[in-house]
Design a protein around this motif. Sequence first.
Motif, short mmCIF file in Angstrom:
data_model
loop_
_atom_site.label_atom_id
_atom_site.label_comp_id
_atom_site.label_asym_id
_atom_site.label_seq_id
_atom_site.Cartn_x
_atom_site.Cartn_y
_atom_site.Cartn_z
N MET A 35 0.84 -1.20 0.00
CA MET A 35 0.00 0.00 0.00
C MET A 35 0.88 1.25 0.00
N PHE A 36 0.63 2.14 -0.95
CA PHE A 36 1.43 3.36 -1.05
C PHE A 36 0.94 4.42 -0.07
N LYS A 37 1.90 5.18 0.48
CA LYS A 37 1.60 6.29 1.37
C LYS A 37 1.70 7.59 0.59
N LEU A 38 0.62 8.36 0.58
CA LEU A 38 0.59 9.64 -0.13
C LEU A 38 0.48 10.78 0.87
N LEU A 39 1.27 11.81 0.67
CA LEU A 39 1.18 13.02 1.50
C LEU A 39 0.52 14.11 0.67
N LEU A 40 -0.62 14.59 1.12
CA LEU A 40 -1.37 15.63 0.43
C LEU A 40 -1.19 16.94 1.19
N ILE A 41 -0.43 17.86 0.60
CA ILE A 41 -0.14 19.14 1.24
C ILE A 41 -1.09 20.17 0.64
N GLU A 42 -2.25 20.30 1.26
CA GLU A 42 -3.34 21.15 0.78
C GLU A 42 -4.03 21.79 1.99
N ASP A 43 -4.12 23.13 2.00
CA ASP A 43 -4.68 23.82 3.16
C ASP A 43 -6.19 24.03 3.06
N ASP A 44 -6.79 23.79 1.90
CA ASP A 44 -8.24 23.88 1.75
C ASP A 44 -8.83 22.58 2.30
N SER A 45 -9.41 22.65 3.48
CA SER A 45 -9.86 21.44 4.17
C SER A 45 -10.92 20.67 3.40
N SER A 46 -11.84 21.39 2.74
CA SER A 46 -12.89 20.70 2.00
C SER A 46 -12.31 19.95 0.79
N LEU A 47 -11.37 20.60 0.08
CA LEU A 47 -10.73 19.94 -1.06
C LEU A 47 -9.85 18.79 -0.57
N ASN A 96 -10.26 16.91 2.07
CA ASN A 96 -11.10 15.78 2.45
C ASN A 96 -11.70 15.08 1.24
N GLU A 97 -12.03 15.86 0.21
CA GLU A 97 -12.61 15.24 -0.99
C GLU A 97 -11.56 14.41 -1.72
N ILE A 98 -10.35 14.97 -1.86
CA ILE A 98 -9.28 14.21 -2.52
C ILE A 98 -8.94 12.97 -1.70
N LYS A 99 -8.84 13.14 -0.38
CA LYS A 99 -8.51 12.02 0.49
C LYS A 99 -9.53 10.89 0.35
N ASP A 100 -10.83 11.26 0.36
CA ASP A 100 -11.88 10.24 0.24
C ASP A 100 -11.76 9.48 -1.08
N ARG A 101 -11.45 10.19 -2.15
CA ARG A 101 -11.30 9.53 -3.45
C ARG A 101 -10.10 8.58 -3.44
N LEU A 102 -9.00 9.03 -2.85
CA LEU A 102 -7.79 8.21 -2.83
C LEU A 102 -7.94 6.98 -1.93
N LEU A 103 -8.68 7.14 -0.84
CA LEU A 103 -8.91 6.00 0.05
C LEU A 103 -9.68 4.89 -0.66
N GLN A 104 -10.50 5.28 -1.62
CA GLN A 104 -11.24 4.28 -2.39
C GLN A 104 -10.31 3.41 -3.22
N TRP A 105 -9.10 3.94 -3.48
CA TRP A 105 -8.11 3.19 -4.24
C TRP A 105 -7.08 2.52 -3.31
N SER A 106 -7.40 2.47 -2.04
CA SER A 106 -6.59 1.78 -1.02
C SER A 106 -5.23 2.42 -0.78
N TYR A 107 -5.13 3.74 -0.98
CA TYR A 107 -3.91 4.45 -0.63
C TYR A 107 -4.00 4.91 0.82
N GLU A 108 -2.85 4.99 1.48
CA GLU A 108 -2.80 5.66 2.78
C GLU A 108 -2.59 7.15 2.51
N VAL A 109 -3.44 7.99 3.07
CA VAL A 109 -3.38 9.42 2.76
C VAL A 109 -3.13 10.20 4.05
N TYR A 110 -2.10 11.06 4.01
CA TYR A 110 -1.74 11.88 5.16
C TYR A 110 -1.82 13.36 4.77
N GLY A 111 -2.09 14.19 5.75
CA GLY A 111 -2.11 15.63 5.55
C GLY A 111 -1.09 16.30 6.45
#
Length: 229
Positions: A1-13, A15-30
């Motif tokens: 499982m790949f770990k992705l770091l999403l450096i984005e300060d817009d919380s709504s965006l 969360n939306e990107i994170k939710d999409r990536l979780l559907q692909w079984s990625y680990e997502v960190y902010g």
Amino acid sequence: MFKLLLIEDDSSLFNEIKDRLLQWSYEVYGISDFSKVIQEFTEIKPDLVVIDIQLPKYDGFHWCRMIRSHSNVPIIFLSSRDHPSDMVMSMQLGADDFVQKPFHFDVLIAKIQATLRRVYNYNTEKITFKTWCNATVDYEKNTVTNDSGSIELSKNEIFILKLLIQQKNKIVSRDELINRLWNDKRFISDNTLTVNVNRLRKKLDEIELGRFIETKVGQGYIALEEEIQ
């Protein structure tokens, strides 16, 4: 499982990107503290970074420089600004790709998947070392070494060099390079490849090999093989 770091300060965006990536079984960190991006990056040790240009404290370009100072982890930029210079700057700093906002999530996910596939799967071939122009090209360590010294290349740079060396003394078209690098040329500016090749050639100049990568205007690029005297 790949770990992705999403450096984005817009919380709504975020969360939306994170939710999409979780559907692909990625680990997502902010990022919890945008003044300590490098510290959190070091702790997380991500396999890929997605970073916005406009951030609090310092912009994405600053953090890309900091990350690149000690890591070749693939980086994809996000930007809401419609400036071609942003893409050029991103590539010059060593980013692997660039996504313009607003974007379709399928495009972002396709770019992430293509980058991960390219970076972490291309060097599974049996060939690890290659001799080119009296230099040793190490596809695992991303280095080129000869009597003039040794340089370290980014993932994109070593991949471009590998493609050119595989067909040395033959022209490799721009379309082939773009398709092999980014999987879908519809979302890539032609200038992106130019920036990557120019950066590769500049590094090769440090060990006197830059002249062996030639541009064939309107066609592509060619890796020449030096005659051994």
